[in-house]
Design a protein around this motif. Structure first.
Motif, PDB file in Angstrom:
ATOM      1  N   GLY A 314       0.807  -1.217   0.000  1.00 43.52           N
ATOM      2  CA  GLY A 314       0.000   0.000   0.000  1.00 43.52           C
ATOM      3  C   GLY A 314       0.835   1.259   0.000  1.00 43.52           C
ATOM      4  O   GLY A 314       1.986   1.283  -0.471  1.00 43.52           O
ATOM      5  N   THR A 315       0.277   2.325   0.562  1.00 38.49           N
ATOM      6  CA  THR A 315       0.960   3.619   0.608  1.00 38.49           C
ATOM      7  C   THR A 315       2.269   3.512   1.379  1.00 38.49           C
ATOM      8  O   THR A 315       2.328   2.893   2.436  1.00 38.49           O
ATOM      9  N   GLY A 316       3.320   4.119   0.842  1.00 34.71           N
ATOM     10  CA  GLY A 316       4.616   4.070   1.496  1.00 34.71           C
ATOM     11  C   GLY A 316       5.192   2.672   1.573  1.00 34.71           C
ATOM     12  O   GLY A 316       6.040   2.402   2.431  1.00 34.71           O
ATOM     13  N   GLU A 317       4.729   1.795   0.685  1.00 42.28           N
ATOM     14  CA  GLU A 317       5.178   0.400   0.610  1.00 42.28           C
ATOM     15  C   GLU A 317       4.884  -0.384   1.896  1.00 42.28           C
ATOM     16  O   GLU A 317       5.562  -1.361   2.218  1.00 42.28           O
ATOM     17  N   LYS A 318       3.838   0.048   2.621  1.00 38.94           N
ATOM     18  CA  LYS A 318       3.405  -0.696   3.801  1.00 38.94           C
ATOM     19  C   LYS A 318       2.443  -1.809   3.374  1.00 38.94           C
ATOM     20  O   LYS A 318       1.507  -1.565   2.607  1.00 38.94           O
ATOM     21  N   PRO A 319       2.629  -3.031   3.871  1.00 40.26           N
ATOM     22  CA  PRO A 319       1.758  -4.137   3.483  1.00 40.26           C
ATOM     23  C   PRO A 319       0.392  -4.050   4.171  1.00 40.26           C
ATOM     24  O   PRO A 319       0.265  -3.501   5.265  1.00 40.26           O
ATOM     25  N   PHE A 320      -0.627  -4.557   3.495  1.00 39.98           N
ATOM     26  CA  PHE A 320      -1.966  -4.658   4.080  1.00 39.98           C
ATOM     27  C   PHE A 320      -2.645  -5.897   3.509  1.00 39.98           C
ATOM     28  O   PHE A 320      -2.192  -6.461   2.507  1.00 39.98           O
ATOM     29  N   MET A 373      -7.085   1.505   1.202  1.00 37.30           N
ATOM     30  CA  MET A 373      -7.123   1.739  -0.229  1.00 37.30           C
ATOM     31  C   MET A 373      -7.994   2.955  -0.523  1.00 37.30           C
ATOM     32  O   MET A 373      -8.710   3.451   0.348  1.00 37.30           O
ATOM     33  N   SER A 374      -7.905   3.429  -1.736  1.00 37.57           N
ATOM     34  CA  SER A 374      -8.797   4.464  -2.241  1.00 37.57           C
ATOM     35  C   SER A 374      -9.651   3.840  -3.340  1.00 37.57           C
ATOM     36  O   SER A 374      -9.321   2.781  -3.870  1.00 37.57           O
ATOM     37  N   PHE A 375     -10.760   4.496  -3.666  1.00 38.00           N
ATOM     38  CA  PHE A 375     -11.583   3.956  -4.745  1.00 38.00           C
ATOM     39  C   PHE A 375     -10.838   4.043  -6.079  1.00 38.00           C
ATOM     40  O   PHE A 375     -10.935   3.153  -6.917  1.00 38.00           O
ATOM     41  N   GLY A 377      -6.985   4.717  -7.819  1.00 34.85           N
ATOM     42  CA  GLY A 377      -5.548   4.777  -7.589  1.00 34.85           C
ATOM     43  C   GLY A 377      -4.859   3.631  -8.301  1.00 34.85           C
ATOM     44  O   GLY A 377      -5.503   2.814  -8.962  1.00 34.85           O
ATOM     45  N   PRO A 378      -3.543   3.525  -8.206  1.00 33.15           N
ATOM     46  CA  PRO A 378      -2.827   2.398  -8.810  1.00 33.15           C
ATOM     47  C   PRO A 378      -3.245   1.081  -8.165  1.00 33.15           C
ATOM     48  O   PRO A 378      -3.544   1.030  -6.969  1.00 33.15           O
ATOM     49  N   ARG A 379      -3.271   0.011  -8.940  1.00 37.89           N
ATOM     50  CA  ARG A 379      -3.626  -1.295  -8.388  1.00 37.89           C
ATOM     51  C   ARG A 379      -2.527  -1.779  -7.436  1.00 37.89           C
ATOM     52  O   ARG A 379      -1.339  -1.679  -7.756  1.00 37.89           O
ATOM     53  N   PRO A 380      -2.912  -2.306  -6.268  1.00 36.50           N
ATOM     54  CA  PRO A 380      -1.897  -2.815  -5.341  1.00 36.50           C
ATOM     55  C   PRO A 380      -1.310  -4.135  -5.828  1.00 36.50           C
ATOM     56  O   PRO A 380      -2.043  -5.008  -6.302  1.00 36.50           O
ATOM     57  N   GLU A 381      -0.006  -4.257  -5.753  1.00 37.26           N
ATOM     58  CA  GLU A 381       0.670  -5.481  -6.190  1.00 37.26           C
ATOM     59  C   GLU A 381       1.204  -6.249  -4.986  1.00 37.26           C
ATOM     60  O   GLU A 381       1.282  -5.729  -3.875  1.00 37.26           O
ATOM     61  N   PRO A 404      -3.348   2.763  -3.015  1.00 34.94           N
ATOM     62  CA  PRO A 404      -3.773   1.955  -4.163  1.00 34.94           C
ATOM     63  C   PRO A 404      -5.293   2.020  -4.307  1.00 34.94           C
ATOM     64  O   PRO A 404      -6.007   2.379  -3.365  1.00 34.94           O
ATOM     65  N   GLY A 405      -5.791   1.674  -5.494  1.00 37.29           N
ATOM     66  CA  GLY A 405      -7.215   1.821  -5.760  1.00 37.29           C
ATOM     67  C   GLY A 405      -7.887   0.564  -6.272  1.00 37.29           C
ATOM     68  O   GLY A 405      -7.236  -0.356  -6.767  1.00 37.29           O
ATOM     69  N   VAL A 406      -9.218   0.556  -6.145  1.00 39.49           N
ATOM     70  CA  VAL A 406     -10.029  -0.525  -6.714  1.00 39.49           C
ATOM     71  C   VAL A 406     -10.015  -0.430  -8.231  1.00 39.49           C
ATOM     72  O   VAL A 406      -9.924  -1.423  -8.949  1.00 39.49           O
ATOM     73  N   THR A 407     -10.115   0.792  -8.732  1.00 40.36           N
ATOM     74  CA  THR A 407      -9.972   1.050 -10.166  1.00 40.36           C
ATOM     75  C   THR A 407      -8.967   2.181 -10.333  1.00 40.36           C
ATOM     76  O   THR A 407      -8.549   2.803  -9.359  1.00 40.36           O
TER      77      THR A 407
END
Length: 459
Positions: A314-320, A373-375, A377-381, A404-407
């Protein structure tokens, strides 16, 4: 939205109004409102008709038809747009019967609109799908980079037209050009100075596309052009405008630092969070009645849990922990993490439907509600992929500066990807979104997401 689409939306709005007026004349024998209608009611009904027809045309991509489209393809797109408009208007009239035009008027209006739209895009010729006030572009340079940009202008055929190239001691491209005679004919001779050359060819934008600028860049002449109203942009900026993505190969840290964009203040953060909460709550409430059916279908199709949980970055390369409806067999990753591929054999029968319709993504609204996440944003990898991609792709870690986002922009603009090259291409779109984050861009992404869900494009 580029100039071509905006121009076509404007002309379609005029045609929708004309179609409505003609339909009233045919149905009632006069071109005014029915006697039992108030003026406000007529304005509301007309506005809804125009808005729905424009949205349907946008949905069916009538405004983005390629220049080489055949007349039957154009007619098919216009007809599909009319059918979509009829369906949407029927739903609206059911919800509010006071706005109903009447079946006769509606059928005539949609029929006239389809005819007018087809005539504009096809019978009038290829010029009907180009913008009459497109900006003429002069490319400063004749190398590979210049040739690449010239090819993009020729292909997009919308807001810009290529005036030509101007040599600055760079030589001709090595391998980019396949039709060297055509390219050579577009190289302009210098007529006086740069300003005079630009004026003679009615140039409104000069693009600096030089691989090496030191000692060859005519700074004084470019400054005169700038002061006389001619826009000067560099290659990465122009590429961004035309393509809607960033030119990673030509980006430098200084370009990122000094370019416009990449701005996020408290107001934008508050706007994003409010929209995320609103859309996630509304989305979960709307799909909640269907959860039992989805759960039953997944359970009957294959053994395993209802939800699929996986660690993402996620944001700041923190895992979720990301949640999805399970669309693969239970032991899909018994041999370790692998890229998901198109027509993946691990996907179940129900899972294929869930993926194509994007229903499997719905549980991520819970991640949005939690703030992970945000609705949009970039897809989370996955962490395993991120570590490898950071080594292979420069700037890859910069996509983690926002949630990261859903779309997202990459999902609606690029098809399914499962390679490093695909990840690089999607990064171009992700960084474009981060640079140009705004309410208007978010709105466009939501509209494009509707098309992705309906027609199965993107990822």
């Amino acid at each position: 939205m580029n100039l071509r689409v905006a121009f076509n939306l404007f002309t379609d709005a005029l045609m929708a109004l004309a179609a409505l007026i003609f339909a009233a004349g045919v149905r009632f024998g006069r071109f005014d409102l029915p006697e039992n209608w108030a003026a406000e009611q007529g304005v509301a009904a007309g506005t809804i008709f125009v808005g729905v027809t424009l949205f349907s045309s946008y949905l069916m991509e009538v405004h983005s038809l390629p220049k080489e489209s055949r007349k039957r393809e154009i007619f098919a797109a216009c007809l599909q747009s009319g059918c979509a408009a009829f369906f949407l208007l029927s739903v609206l009239y059911y919800l509010d019967p006071s706005l109903m035009l009447g079946r006769g008027v509606l059928f005539f209006a949609l029929g006239f609109f389809i005819i007018f739209q087809f005539a504009w895009y096809a019978i009038s010729g290829i010029e009907a799908r180009t913008v009459p006030f497109a900006q003429r572009v002069l490319i400063l340079g004749t190398g590979d980079l210049a040739c690449r940009l010239g090819g993009l202008i020729t292909l997009q055929g919308g807001s810009f037209t290529l005036a030509g190239y101007l040599e600055c001691g760079e030589g001709m491209p090595a391998a980019t050009v396949h039709q060297s005679e055509t390219f050579n004919s577009q190289v302009m001779p210098v007529e006086g100075d740069l300003l005079q050359t630009a004026r003679n060819h009615k140039v409104s934008i000069i693009v600096v596309a030089l691989a090496e600028r030191r000692g060859v860049l005519p700074l004084q002449e470019m400054m005169r052009c700038k002061l006389n109203g001619i826009e000067i942009v560099d290659a990465p900026t122009f590429y961004e405008i035309v393509q809607g993505k960033l030119m990673l190969e030509e980006m430098t840290p200084s370009w990122i630092i000094f370019s416009s964009g990449f701005r996020r203040n408290a107001l934008i953060n508050v706007y994003k969070r409010c929209v995320d909460i609103l859309l996630s709550v509304v989305g979960l409430l709307l799909v909640a009645p269907f959860f039992p059916l989805i759960a039953l279908a997944i359970k009957l199709d294959s053994p395993g849990p209802l939800f699929f949980k996986q660690v993402r970055v996620g944001t700041g390369e923190k895992p979720f922990l990301l949640y999805k409806f399970r669309s693969m067999c239970q032991d899909a990753e018994r041999n370790g993490a692998v890229w998901a591929a198109k027509n993946d054999a691990r996907v179940t029968r129900v899972g294929k439907f869930l993926r194509n319709s994007r229903i499997d993504e719905i549980p991520q609204l819970y991640n949005v509600l939690k703030g992970e996440m945000s609705f949009i944003g970039p897809r989370p990898e996955r962490p395993e992929f991120v570590e490898n991609l950071k080594k292979d792709i420069y700037y890859y870690s910069k996509r983690h500066t926002i949630k990261p986002g859903v779309t997202g922009w990459a999902q609606v603009r690029y098809p399914y990807g499962a390679t490093v090259e695909d990840a690089k291409e999607k990064l171009r779109y992700d960084l474009y979104y981060i640079k140009n984050l705004s309410f208007l861009l978010d709105t466009q992404i939501i509209f494009e997401t509707v098309k992705v869900v309906l027609f199965g494009r993107g990822r």
